[in-house]
Design an enzyme around this catalytic site. Structure first.
Site, mmCIF file in Angstrom:
data_model
loop_
_atom_site.group_PDB
_atom_site.id
_atom_site.type_symbol
_atom_site.label_atom_id
_atom_site.label_comp_id
_atom_site.label_asym_id
_atom_site.label_seq_id
_atom_site.Cartn_x
_atom_site.Cartn_y
_atom_site.Cartn_z
ATOM 1 N N HIS A 201 48.475 30.057 29.726
ATOM 2 C CA HIS A 201 50.407 29.914 30.110
ATOM 3 C C HIS A 201 51.499 30.123 28.890
ATOM 4 O O HIS A 201 52.498 31.111 29.820
ATOM 5 C CB HIS A 201 50.628 28.935 30.615
ATOM 6 C CG HIS A 201 49.681 28.496 32.238
ATOM 7 N ND1 HIS A 201 49.010 27.268 31.737
ATOM 8 C CD2 HIS A 201 49.403 28.963 33.262
ATOM 9 C CE1 HIS A 201 48.467 26.814 32.888
ATOM 10 N NE2 HIS A 201 48.474 27.983 33.404
ATOM 11 N N ASP A 275 44.805 35.694 37.747
ATOM 12 C CA ASP A 275 45.271 33.921 37.636
ATOM 13 C C ASP A 275 46.737 34.871 37.451
ATOM 14 O O ASP A 275 46.525 35.879 37.777
ATOM 15 C CB ASP A 275 44.785 33.762 36.010
ATOM 16 C CG ASP A 275 45.229 32.851 35.998
ATOM 17 O OD1 ASP A 275 45.759 31.934 36.978
ATOM 18 O OD2 ASP A 275 44.630 31.320 34.828
#
Length: 499
Positions: A201, A275
């Site tokens: 992230h 993702d």
């Protein structure tokens, strides 16, 4: 349908439950003007990459579930082709939505001692039913990552463990349970995010392993699933130079990894989903809007999740891709929509949950996974010490007396006069940041206590946090209960009393 409309079906941007009316209307415009194929729901903008603990923002989270259902109905009503609604709910709706059933983490289910595959399939099935009743068609779970790096900042409790074969079997069991409930599921994060030390992230994890090492560990659970007919795989944002000609390119935009390895060598014929494309590991690579979406599609992703540049992405893909390629992916997505009942979408009523049945499942699971990690516990000795006024109790990281302390029907004395102490630790966080939320002063106090008297440690929380409690041999016995659920505390109290 024209080429642009078909490509729009590949997009599943993020939709936030707690948001402004202006942002809700922006999603409506994407549905009407761009004719997107789906939406991926998150709790709120601040928590898109997180789950419930310690929300960064302070907002009114009342009625999150009812809001979600309202938004699903609102958005579906505007879409010409019904939207594929997905959510990232690895331990159930509760990962994103308050006051919904929460199931044990994958690391907990990995500790099941009897009939693990059967129980994990049942958990997947129950989670799937919760979602199906709520108008959700696809759960972006489970993790098939083998968590071999104990310092992994992003997988940890989300993995079924560090044993490759166990992870392969249990991730497939969870997938199968969701499929049985009539929703879609996917194995993630290909080619395997378990042995990384960077959170994708925030940055790009790089996995320095040979292809042979990767095949024996990271790739194994995915191959296991492919061989048994898994229909969807999510590709993660991590670089694996051994599979990409030595380049540090994220797997999610690597054609060598997705098209050549996953679809070619490994024989995967299902749908590949990216993702989240807003994650820092890839989001900053292509400043030109739409270029990242094109790169992800060209690499072999069929569904583009959490794109921040839908219109530009559609245009770029249309410019660069042949009609035949677009038609092939479009057919796969429409086939998925038909299989998951998306095309028969009706107005969703807010469902009620069977909390009694859920509680019973939690108890049965707890009886199966609570584990004595080291030492032995003699319940008769604890009863005897209690009667003699020689047993003490301390619990750490609780705001008020725990359910466990109320359920354990033993008499406790002050620590000074005790011959033995039961120490319970309620780990504040299931993530490794800041020692799983445990402050150093309290940890030092626990370690000192363990050295000064015979102590039994009862650990409610992520087992990876045990390393912060000092040398476990300093405790007479260590019991890991894995979760802090009320039902687990109740089962643990009975276990300690020999009931």
């Amino acid at each position: 349908m024209n080429k642009i409309q078909k490509i729009a079906q590949f997009f599943s941007p993020a939709a936030f439950i707690h948001d402004t009316e202006e942002n809700y209307q922006a999603i409506e415009r994407l549905i009407i003007e761009q004719e997107i194929g789906g939406l991926t729901f998150f709790h709120s903008r601040h928590s898109a990459a997180a789950n419930f603990e310690k929300r960064a923002e302070s907002l009114d989270t009342e009625g999150t579930f009812e809001k979600l259902i309202g938004l699903i109905n609102r958005y579906q009503a505007l879409s010409k082709i019904p939207l594929l609604i997905s959510i990232d709910g690895e331990y159930g709706l509760a990962m994103r939505i308050e006051k919904t059933p929460q199931y044990p983490f994958a690391i907990t289910l990995g500790a099941l001692k009897k009939d693990a595959e059967k129980w994990v399939e049942e958990v997947g099935y129950r989670m799937g039913l919760d979602m199906k009743r709520s108008g959700i068609h696809l759960n972006l779970a489970p993790c098939a990552d083998v968590n071999t790096n104990p310092n992994n900042p992003v997988i940890g409790y989300r993995s079924f463990g560090d044993q490759t074969e166990k992870v392969a079997k249990l991730s497939f069991a969870a997938y199968s349970g969701m499929k049985k409930a009539g929703i879609g599921a996917c194995l993630k994060h290909f080619p395997g995010h378990g042995d990384t030390a960077v959170d994708s992230h925030l940055g790009l994890p790089i996995l320095q392993k040979t292809k042979a090492e990767l095949e024996a560990e990271e790739l194994f659970p995915f191959q296991y699933g492919i061989d048994r007919g898994v229909e969807m795989i999510m590709v993660g944002h991590l670089a694996v130079p051994a599979l990409t000609g030595g380049k540090d390119i994220p797997a999610s935009i690597s054609r060598e990894l997705i098209t050549d390895l996953l679809k070619g060598e490994m024989g995967f014929q299902g749908l590949v989903i990216s993702d989240a494309l807003n994650m820092k590991a890839v989001a900053n690579l292509y400043p030109e809007p739409g270029e990242l979406e094109w790169q992800a599609f060209h690499a072999g992703n069929d569904i583009l999740c959490f794109s921040d540049h839908v219109k530009e992405g559609i245009e770029k893909i249309a410019q660069n891709t042949s009609d035949a390629v677009v038609d092939a992916v479009f057919e796969k997505i429409m086939d998925l929509k038909k299989r998951l009942g998306v095309m028969e979408t009706k107005v969703v009523e807010v469902p009620t949950f069977d909390w009694e049945s859920h509680s019973q499942l939690q108890k049965e699971l707890a009886e199966n996974y609570i584990s004595i990690i080291s030492g032995e516990i003699h319940t008769s000795e604890l009863q005897s010490l209690s009667k003699k006024g020689k047993l003490a109790y301390r619990e750490f990281f609780t705001q008020e007396a725990s359910r466990f302390s109320q359920d354990i029907k033993l008499e406790f004395s002050p620590i000074e006069q005790a011959g033995k102490v039961i120490i319970t630790v309620f780990v504040p966080s299931h993530k490794p940041l800041s020692q799983f939320g445990m402050d150093q002063a309290t940890l030092d106090e626990i370690k000192e206590l363990a050295k000064s008297k015979p102590c039994i440690l009862v650990h409610f929380g992520n087992p990876l946090a045990l390393k912060h409690l000092g040398n476990l041999e300093d405790f007479e016995a260590v019991v890991c209960a894995y979760q802090g659920f009320e039902e687990v505390q109740e089962v643990m109290a009975k276990t300690l009393q020999g009931l």
